[in-house]
Design a protein around this motif. Structure first.
Motif, PDB file in Angstrom:
ATOM      1  N   ASN A 287       6.898 -16.586  19.560  1.00 17.11           N
ATOM      2  CA  ASN A 287       6.925 -16.898  20.987  1.00 17.11           C
ATOM      3  C   ASN A 287       6.658 -15.626  21.795  1.00 17.11           C
ATOM      4  OD1 ASN A 287       7.271 -18.388  23.340  1.00 17.11           O
ATOM      5  ND2 ASN A 287       9.458 -17.951  23.426  1.00 17.11           N
TER       6      ASN A 287
ATOM      7  N   GLY B 189      12.664 -17.208  30.276  1.00 19.07           N
ATOM      8  CA  GLY B 189      11.356 -17.572  30.784  1.00 19.07           C
ATOM      9  C   GLY B 189      10.233 -16.897  30.021  1.00 19.07           C
ATOM     10  N   THR B 190       9.010 -17.266  30.369  1.00 20.44           N
ATOM     11  CA  THR B 190       7.825 -16.703  29.731  1.00 20.44           C
ATOM     12  C   THR B 190       6.875 -16.140  30.786  1.00 20.44           C
ATOM     13  OG1 THR B 190       6.792 -18.904  29.724  1.00 20.44           O
ATOM     14  CG2 THR B 190       7.949 -18.188  27.707  1.00 20.44           C
ATOM     15  N   ARG B 191       7.439 -15.546  31.821  1.00 22.94           N
ATOM     16  CA  ARG B 191       6.603 -14.892  32.828  1.00 22.94           C
ATOM     17  C   ARG B 191       5.783 -13.787  32.166  1.00 22.94           C
ATOM     18  NH1 ARG B 191      11.652 -15.564  34.225  1.00 22.94           N
ATOM     19  NH2 ARG B 191      12.231 -16.768  36.088  1.00 22.94           N
ATOM     20  N   ARG B 192       4.565 -13.578  32.678  1.00 25.13           N
ATOM     21  CA  ARG B 192       3.711 -12.516  32.180  1.00 25.13           C
ATOM     22  C   ARG B 192       3.364 -11.578  33.322  1.00 25.13           C
ATOM     23  NH1 ARG B 192      -1.399 -15.206  30.008  1.00 25.13           N
ATOM     24  NH2 ARG B 192      -0.836 -16.918  31.411  1.00 25.13           N
TER      25      ARG B 192
ATOM     26  N   ASN C  87      12.882 -12.745  32.565  1.00 25.72           N
ATOM     27  CA  ASN C  87      12.731 -13.538  31.341  1.00 25.72           C
ATOM     28  C   ASN C  87      13.987 -13.504  30.493  1.00 25.72           C
ATOM     29  OD1 ASN C  87      10.141 -14.341  31.953  1.00 25.72           O
ATOM     30  ND2 ASN C  87       9.148 -12.777  30.698  1.00 25.72           N
TER      31      ASN C  87
ATOM     32  N   ASP D 217       7.711 -18.765  39.231  1.00 28.96           N
ATOM     33  CA  ASP D 217       8.374 -19.712  38.337  1.00 28.96           C
ATOM     34  C   ASP D 217       8.677 -19.032  37.004  1.00 28.96           C
ATOM     35  OD1 ASP D 217       8.103 -21.727  40.265  1.00 28.96           O
ATOM     36  OD2 ASP D 217       6.074 -22.205  39.558  1.00 28.96           O
ATOM     37  N   HIS D 218       9.322 -19.772  36.111  1.00 27.34           N
ATOM     38  CA  HIS D 218       9.743 -19.163  34.839  1.00 27.34           C
ATOM     39  C   HIS D 218       8.565 -18.842  33.930  1.00 27.34           C
ATOM     40  CE1 HIS D 218       9.129 -23.280  33.406  1.00 27.34           C
ATOM     41  NE2 HIS D 218       9.158 -22.814  32.185  1.00 27.34           N
ATOM     42  N   ASP D 219       7.371 -19.397  34.233  1.00 30.57           N
ATOM     43  CA  ASP D 219       6.211 -19.138  33.383  1.00 30.57           C
ATOM     44  C   ASP D 219       5.031 -18.575  34.188  1.00 30.57           C
ATOM     45  OD1 ASP D 219       5.692 -21.405  34.841  1.00 30.57           O
ATOM     46  OD2 ASP D 219       4.931 -22.596  33.157  1.00 30.57           O
ATOM     47  N   SER D 220       5.304 -17.945  35.306  1.00 30.09           N
ATOM     48  CA  SER D 220       4.244 -17.467  36.193  1.00 30.09           C
ATOM     49  C   SER D 220       3.589 -16.182  35.693  1.00 30.09           C
ATOM     50  CB  SER D 220       4.807 -17.202  37.593  1.00 30.09           C
ATOM     51  OG  SER D 220       5.263 -18.392  38.196  1.00 30.09           O
TER      52      SER D 220
ATOM     53  N   VAL E  58       5.189 -13.151  24.465  1.00 28.99           N
ATOM     54  CA  VAL E  58       4.683 -13.134  25.835  1.00 28.99           C
ATOM     55  C   VAL E  58       3.723 -11.960  25.962  1.00 28.99           C
ATOM     56  CG1 VAL E  58       5.288 -12.959  28.265  1.00 28.99           C
ATOM     57  CG2 VAL E  58       6.803 -14.179  26.697  1.00 28.99           C
TER      58      VAL E  58
ATOM     59  N   SER F 292       8.527 -10.287  23.429  1.00 24.57           N
ATOM     60  CA  SER F 292       7.644  -9.636  24.393  1.00 24.57           C
ATOM     61  C   SER F 292       6.779  -8.597  23.701  1.00 24.57           C
ATOM     62  CB  SER F 292       8.464  -8.945  25.494  1.00 24.57           C
ATOM     63  OG  SER F 292       9.118  -9.884  26.304  1.00 24.57           O
TER      64      SER F 292
END
Length: 414
Positions: free
Chosen positions: A39, A368-371, A363, A340-343, A41, A406
């Protein structure tokens, strides 16, 4: 709409279209020792001119970036930064000479600063998603000329607000005139009617609620029973528990009808004071209120210049390695409101890497999976910007390796 004109504007107005697409070259990839490969990121730190870097990001990121935060040079006349106001850095002088031509010899530092900012903001506008927003830190030296070009590029109707950040937690007694205690953050959306997220309630925000009458519904605050706007059933006189009569003051009206006020009173939702003869107040219960509407005055709860430097010293083992870092708590507040949590979050004046740090922290808090995509022109892009991200991912001395899942890619513009 009034527009701002300066020497060189005609030449840079559409210059972003002429910038060459460059292929970003991989320099290295770093994963925290505790990373989960299933998983991962994918984050990026790009070293190079942010104008070229932003253009090169378009094929992958155009219209996909939810939140842009930038902390550009403040146009103070200081020559110590690469985009300095007097443009003595050879790279910027060369660029101005090529794009603006002979006119650049007669340009003021404000002209040069505007020429530097305009095409970069045009590309940021293209990268921003339709539901996205841009947040620009600035001070009094440049806010007056920055606002018109943001109006022009993003649209006057997409101006959201001007946040005031109290950056100093103590006065600067050496100031000749005033101690400058604040900066601004100008906020624009990509499209009208952008709605910011509400903020989670805090112990401080809840501390104003009390329960002096042991109300079984819990803590409450007294709401004003009167309103300024006319209400058809808002003019009446009512008697309180002691027989004292109450009416709205001149020019004001009850917020609710008499029947509704009596109904609330029968439910114990009206407060008549400790002796029963005070003006009635309608109770607002803590357990019935929602999250907080963001406010425009940000104080110590989002950090200060002092806390940001202490943060850098903690990461880099006691040495303050950047003159003007922003606190990660400041950027965290922006992310709470705008991401958002994936923004995807973009910072094209990355400096010390605070935006990436804040994304990693966010995150961690909600899985979350923010990048993030960070761009930095200076030579310290690797030794400071990317190095900070690596240390934060590893926990910078903490026993628990915190940022599982990450990785960060350092890329350069050849």
């Amino acid at each position: 709409m009034p527009t701002l004109h300066w020497v060189g504007k005609d030449q840079v107005r559409n210059h972003h279209r002429d910038v060459t697409y460059r292929v970003l070259r991989d320099h290295y990839t770093f994963k925290a020792t505790s990373s989960c490969p299933k998983n991962t990121v994918d984050n990026k730190v790009i070293q190079g001119d942010n104008l070229e870097a932003l253009k090169s990001l378009l094929p992958e990121y155009e219209g996909k970036v939810k939140c842009v935060y930038i902390d550009p040079p403040y146009n103070t006349g200081n020559e110590g930064w690469v985009y300095n106001d007097n443009v003595n850095d050879p790279r910027i002088k060369k660029w101005l000479g090529k794009v603006v031509g002979k006119e650049n010899e007669d340009m003021s530092r404000q002209d040069k600063w505007l020429c530097m900012m305009y095409p970069r903001l045009k590309l940021l506008h293209r990268l921003l998603s339709d539901d996205g927003s841009i947040w620009v830190s600035i001070d009094d030296n440049a806010v007056g000329i920055l606002r018109p070009i943001l109006d022009e590029i993003f649209g006057v109707g997409n101006f959201v607000t001007c946040v005031i950040w109290e950056k100093a937690d103590s006065p600067r007694n050496s100031a000749n005139q005033f101690s400058t205690d604040h900066d601004y953050i100008l906020v624009y959306s990509k499209r009208p009617n952008w709605v910011p997220a509400r903020l989670a309630r805090t112990a401080e925000s809840d501390s104003i609620y009390e329960n002096p009458d042991d109300d079984p519904n819990g803590s409450w605050i007294a709401g004003d029973p009167f309103a300024n706007k006319p209400y058809s059933k808002g003019l009446f006189t009512i008697s309180g528990p002691t027989g004292r009569e109450f009416s709205p003051p001149p020019g004001r009206f009850w917020r609710v009808s008499e029947d509704r006020l009596r109904s609330l009173d029968s439910e114990g939702r009206v407060w008549w004071g400790p002796t029963g003869d005070a003006r009635p107040s309608i109770k607002r219960y803590l357990n019935e209120v929602g999250d907080l509407v963001p406010r425009t005055l940000w104080k110590k709860d989002v950090g200060s210049n002092r806390s940001s430097k202490n943060e850098m010293r903690a990461i880099f083992s006691g040495a303050s390695s950047f003159d003007t870092p922003k606190p990660s708590t400041l950027i965290a507040r922006i992310l709470d409101i705008a991401a958002d949590h994936d923004s995807i979050v973009l910072d094209s004046f990355a400096g010390s890497g605070t935006t990436g740090h804040a994304v990693l922290k966010a995150n961690l808090q909600d899985e979350g999976t923010r990048r993030f995509v960070l761009i930095e022109m200076m030579d310290y892009a690797e030794s400071l910007t990317a190095e900070r991200i690596k240390r934060v991912m590893e926990g910078y001395g903490e026993k628990i390796k915190r940022y599982r899942g990450s990785e960060v890619h350092l890329r350069t513009i050849p």
